[in-house]
Design a protein around this motif. Structure first.
Motif, mmCIF file in Angstrom:
data_model
loop_
_atom_site.group_PDB
_atom_site.id
_atom_site.type_symbol
_atom_site.label_atom_id
_atom_site.label_comp_id
_atom_site.label_asym_id
_atom_site.label_seq_id
_atom_site.Cartn_x
_atom_site.Cartn_y
_atom_site.Cartn_z
ATOM 1 N N ARG A 1 0.826 -1.207 0.000
ATOM 2 C CA ARG A 1 0.000 0.000 0.000
ATOM 3 C C ARG A 1 0.860 1.256 0.000
ATOM 4 N NH1 ARG A 1 -3.033 2.180 5.306
ATOM 5 N NH2 ARG A 1 -4.105 3.983 4.436
ATOM 6 N N LEU A 2 1.895 1.266 0.831
ATOM 7 C CA LEU A 2 2.760 2.435 0.924
ATOM 8 C C LEU A 2 3.572 2.629 -0.349
ATOM 9 C CD1 LEU A 2 4.011 4.743 2.474
ATOM 10 C CD2 LEU A 2 5.557 3.118 3.569
ATOM 11 N N GLU A 3 4.184 1.570 -0.832
ATOM 12 C CA GLU A 3 5.000 1.681 -2.041
ATOM 13 C C GLU A 3 4.158 2.124 -3.234
ATOM 14 O OE1 GLU A 3 6.765 -2.175 -2.377
ATOM 15 O OE2 GLU A 3 8.607 -1.538 -1.363
ATOM 16 N N THR A 4 2.967 1.557 -3.365
ATOM 17 C CA THR A 4 2.113 1.903 -4.488
ATOM 18 C C THR A 4 1.642 3.345 -4.403
ATOM 19 O OG1 THR A 4 1.356 -0.388 -4.664
ATOM 20 C CG2 THR A 4 0.021 1.284 -5.744
ATOM 21 N N ALA A 5 1.242 3.789 -3.213
ATOM 22 C CA ALA A 5 0.759 5.160 -3.049
ATOM 23 C C ALA A 5 1.847 6.169 -3.398
ATOM 24 C CB ALA A 5 0.272 5.373 -1.623
ATOM 25 N N LEU A 6 3.060 5.945 -2.907
ATOM 26 C CA LEU A 6 4.149 6.867 -3.207
ATOM 27 C C LEU A 6 4.520 6.824 -4.690
ATOM 28 C CD1 LEU A 6 6.386 6.305 -0.068
ATOM 29 C CD2 LEU A 6 5.284 8.433 -0.735
ATOM 30 N N ALA A 7 4.483 5.628 -5.278
ATOM 31 C CA ALA A 7 4.778 5.516 -6.702
ATOM 32 C C ALA A 7 3.738 6.258 -7.541
ATOM 33 C CB ALA A 7 4.834 4.047 -7.112
ATOM 34 N N LEU A 8 2.469 6.178 -7.146
ATOM 35 C CA LEU A 8 1.417 6.867 -7.893
ATOM 36 C C LEU A 8 1.581 8.382 -7.806
ATOM 37 C CD1 LEU A 8 -1.693 4.685 -7.000
ATOM 38 C CD2 LEU A 8 -0.513 4.813 -9.203
#
Length: 490
Positions: free
Chosen positions: A333-340
């Motif tokens: 969740r964290l990695e995806t949110a920051l990547a987005l």
């Protein structure tokens, strides 16, 4: 996971005796050896403080400085606040900034001409972004910060990020002893908590101080570290960033202003995003466990005159993420949110800069490589919360946002930020085409129901529940017409 969770290894410091000092430092293993949090001892044998830990801390101080140092030590041991001594973190960050960067660049107050240049760059950047995104400007003001000002402005955000992790350490220190022994060991536990808070404060202060010498704005880590609505650039770091690029300084400043202004738009007009990101960090921190067996050994052998042993134990890997489905979900969740976030900014800035700046492609690739090579943002983030981001996700997210622009237009792309459940997932980053061409859902009926549940009046109905007969039945949200007025409305 970072090899040195939470950054308990000290960053290299500039030696006092020039090139000769550097040689000694290299022979001794550098500044990241098993040093203790307060500068006790040296990495190599025979270093200043190998025999007396206070020698390295106090150095060649005169009696006045020595008295001040003992006073500071007393303040550290008497600290009774939260899991991190943030007063100490701030002080050490400011000291680190004052020492300058390894290339010899010193911090300096920002002059009127530099402030004006930043303000004009952000103003022009906002004009260009109007054509590239449906989100309006989010920068209420533009400021030029020195490195010290960046430290002051961003410490509250660092506190929100780091405290959840540090708190687990503090709680573990009080829980490793049986209840019947905790009362007897109260003073010892209290001292260890104070030392723990001081260690976190020392290391975080050093990490933030080092980062202040490298960042160019307030959003380099993909998180809103500065005050809301305030676009910020650091002129001295902007100049250093563009020094060897062969690009005009004005273009470098403008491109970086585009990135800062784009971040500000996103965080200002997606109200749930900040709490979503910080909540993801906290969720990940909750899944970090402490090796209580190792901590019990440290507590049982703790010597107040040898505080570096606690530092060394922490540095040897006392913390690790739990390999559970919940922790894996939190990490994704964290990695995806920051990547987005970073991918959207990358795509939007490129769309705005490409037709106007000849150096747009070169600057974009420079910033991408800076991230992919483990630049200051990723390294510091990993140091402070024990998490390394996967730069590959940033490029994937940028491609997905660009594809969404081609398929749905700017409004359709930016409309996905209306709710976190509408955003792409980690799986979607693996299959961007599948997400882009997926049938779009109609949320208009859900919006109407939520509005009614919140007590908002339905503009489509008159009192008594009948539909209006004196005007068109205009759906709510259509542009150009007021759904509550007919042809003869005043």
């Amino acid at each position: 996971m970072s090899d040195t969770p939470f950054g308990f290894g000290l960053p290299p410091e500039e030696p006092d005796d020039g090139d000769e000092g550097k040689k000694k430092d290299q022979q001794g293993g550098g500044g990241r050896g098993p040093a203790n949090p307060f500068g006790f001892g040296a990495a190599g044998a025979g270093g200043p403080g190998a025999d007396n830990p206070f020698a390295a801390m106090f150095g060649s101080m005169n009696p006045t400085d020595l008295g001040a140092a003992f006073q500071q030590l007393g303040q550290m041991l008497s600290y009774e606040g939260g899991p991190v001594n943030w007063d100490m973190a701030k002080q050490i960050a400011r000291q680190t900034v004052a020492q300058g960067t390894p290339d010899g660049t010193k911090d300096a107050s920002v002059g009127p001409s530099e402030r004006k240049a930043v303000q004009e760059a952000v103003r022009l950047a906002d004009l260009w972004l109007d054509d590239a995104t449906a989100l309006p400007s989010g920068a209420g003001s533009a400021v030029a910060w020195s490195r010290a000002e960046w430290v002051e402005a961003t410490l509250p955000a660092w506190q929100e990020l780091v405290d959840p992790v540090a708190e687990r350490v503090g709680n573990a220190m009080g829980d490793v002893l049986p209840e019947e022994m905790q009362a007897m060991a109260g003073p010892l536990i209290g001292m260890m908590r104070s030392m723990g808070g001081a260690m976190f404060g020392t290391q975080i202060g050093q990490a933030v101080g080092v980062l202040a010498g490298e960042v160019v704005g307030s959003t380099d880590v993909g998180l809103p570290l500065g005050p809301a609505g305030k676009a910020a650039l650091l002129p001295v770091n902007v100049e250093a960033f563009g020094k060897d690029l062969g690009v005009a300084q004005d273009e470098v400043r403008l491109y970086l202003a585009l990135r800062e202004a784009a971040h500000q738009r996103l965080f200002a007009h997606v109200p749930w995003l900040r709490s979503h990101l910080f909540g993801a960090v906290e969720g990940y921190a909750r899944g970090i466990k402490v090796d209580t067996a190792k901590l019990e050994d440290v507590v049982g052998q703790f010597d107040p005159q040898n505080p570096e042993q606690l530092q060394e134990a922490l540095q040897q890997g006392m913390f690790q993420p739990e390999d559970t489905p919940e922790q894996k979900t939190a990490l994704a969740r964290l990695e995806t949110a920051l990547a987005l976030v970073e991918g959207w900014v990358d795509a939007v800035v490129h769309a705005a800069a490409k037709p106007r700046l000849t150096s747009a492609d070169a600057l974009r690739e420079t910033l991408r490589r800076r991230r992919a090579s483990g630049g200051p943002a990723e390294q510091t983030f990993a140091t402070l919360i024990g998490l390394e981001l996967r730069p590959r996700r940033l490029r994937d997210a940028s491609r997905l946002w660009a594809s969404l622009t081609d398929a749905r237009g700017v409004d359709g792309r930016d409309g996905l930020w209306a709710h976190p459940d509408m955003l792409p997932t980690a799986t979607d980053l693996d299959d961007p085409d599948g997400f882009v061409h997926r049938e779009q859902l109609d949320f208009s009926e859900l919006d109407r129901m939520l509005g009614e549940a919140a007590g908002k009046p339905d503009l489509h109905k008159k009192e008594g529940g009948e539909a209006p007969t004196d005007g068109p039945d205009t759906p709510r949200g259509d542009k150009g017409e007021d759904p509550g007025k007919g042809d003869g409305a005043e």
